[in-house]
Design a protein around this motif. Structure first.
Motif, PDB file in Angstrom:
ATOM      1  N   ASP A 126       0.690  -1.039  -0.428  1.00 24.30           N
ATOM      2  CA  ASP A 126       0.130  -0.102  -0.208  1.00 24.30           C
ATOM      3  C   ASP A 126       0.925   1.203   0.347  1.00 24.30           C
ATOM      4  OD1 ASP A 126      -1.980   2.274   0.682  1.00 24.30           O
ATOM      5  OD2 ASP A 126      -2.825   1.652   2.411  1.00 24.30           O
ATOM      6  N   ARG A 128       0.154   3.746  -1.072  1.00 21.85           N
ATOM      7  CA  ARG A 128      -0.701   5.903  -1.386  1.00 21.85           C
ATOM      8  C   ARG A 128      -0.519   6.866  -0.457  1.00 21.85           C
ATOM      9  NH1 ARG A 128      -6.397   3.026   0.124  1.00 21.85           N
ATOM     10  NH2 ARG A 128      -5.046   2.227   1.179  1.00 21.85           N
ATOM     11  N   GLU A 129       0.312   6.292   0.531  1.00 21.80           N
ATOM     12  CA  GLU A 129       1.183   7.547   1.581  1.00 21.80           C
ATOM     13  C   GLU A 129       2.350   7.913   0.890  1.00 21.80           C
ATOM     14  OE1 GLU A 129       1.740  10.430   4.580  1.00 21.80           O
ATOM     15  OE2 GLU A 129      -0.660   9.479   3.843  1.00 21.80           O
ATOM     16  N   ARG A 132       1.534  10.454  -1.844  1.00 21.34           N
ATOM     17  CA  ARG A 132       0.977  11.271  -1.863  1.00 21.34           C
ATOM     18  C   ARG A 132       2.169  12.366  -1.499  1.00 21.34           C
ATOM     19  NH1 ARG A 132      -3.781   8.791   0.541  1.00 21.34           N
ATOM     20  NH2 ARG A 132      -2.115   8.173   1.822  1.00 21.34           N
TER      21      ARG A 132
END
Length: 281
Positions: A126, A128-129, A132
């Motif tokens: 994962d 996603r962070e 960002r």
């Protein structure tokens, strides 16, 4: 039959077809801007305008947008010079977030609008962070691209067991399926260290000579065949495709090497089984 030009975005990568559109005098080596699924990209003409059959066109044929200008080339070079720093920053962020992945490469689009991070991971991640934080740092659209062991070797480069630069990094534009059957066909030892590349996968070069071995063996008698040789009757125990010779075990127990053209196959016979030794009671 549509007219196309061949465009490549980086050395040693796949060539893509584009329509030249209104640009009629494109030559090999010309830089062009083309529309891709990811947006506009800078590429180089590697095949001059040529007529091809409809069967060679996969999907919709896109048109070259325009010639690349000196400003485009300067901008591409500027962002290329920032890729090493972007990769280092990405690795730093991965360590901070404790993600089970390894960043291998960073590549900007020619205008800096998109940054693609290539990575390897043994499991689903994962990120996603991470995306960002990277997008905030680089002010660009960040894409994460998971790659396999072969692509990792292509990106990193290096030298193979033969002492030459890796084929995938120096000239090979596409990966082809490689099977253990090819190693057997070429009579290679099947130990992993002997037939694997630096990527840990089967050597790509097993493909290069496979057709030659298949064709040559079709014209040579098989191992186990009984043949007549200038030295007498015997059984073939091995083949050497490159020298076109056979190793034959004669009926008297001697082993000789003869040219394939010097033997005459006999009617198919089974090699006599060796007598089993009986233990005394």
């Amino acid at each position: 039959m549509p007219e196309v030009v061949g465009v490549r975005f980086k050395p040693c990568t796949k060539m893509y077809y584009f329509s030249p559109g209104a640009i009629t005098d494109l030559k090999i080596g010309d830089p062009v801007i083309v529309e891709t699924a990811q947006g506009e990209e800078l590429g180089w003409v590697v095949m001059a305008p040529t007529m091809v059959s409809d069967d060679e066109i996969k999907g919709k044929l896109k048109t070259i947008v325009r010639r690349a200008t000196p400003v485009d080339l300067a901008m591409a070079e500027e962002f290329r010079s920032q890729e090493a720093a972007a990769l280092a920053k990405c690795r730093e962020k991965i360590a901070e977030l404790g993600l089970p992945m390894k960043a291998i490469g960073a590549e900007y689009s020619f205008n800096g609008e998109r940054l693609v991070i290539s990575f390897v991971a043994e499991e689903r991640v994962d990120f996603r962070e991470l995306v960002r934080q990277l997008a905030k740092s680089f002010k660009a659209h960040v894409e994460m691209k998971q790659i396999g062991a072969r692509d990792e070797a292509k990106l990193l480069g290096g030298y193979a067991v033969c002492g030459r630069e890796l084929c995938c990094a120096s000239w090979l534009t596409e990966f082809h399926p490689v099977s253990i059957k090819m190693a057997k066909q070429q009579d290679l030892p099947l130990t992993p260290t002997e037939i694997s590349g630096v990527c840990g996968r089967l050597l790509c070069c097993l493909v290069f000579e496979n057709d030659l071995y298949v064709e040559a063996k079709q014209s040579m008698p098989k191992v186990g065949s009984v043949v007549n040789t200038p030295h007498g009757k015997g059984t073939i125990v091995s083949l050497n495709v490159l020298t076109e010779t056979l190793t034959v075990e004669l009926q008297n127990g001697l082993t000789v090497e003869v040219k394939a053209s010097e033997v005459t196959p006999l009617a198919e016979q089974k090699r006599p089984a060796r007598p089993e030794s009986k233990s005394s009671h």
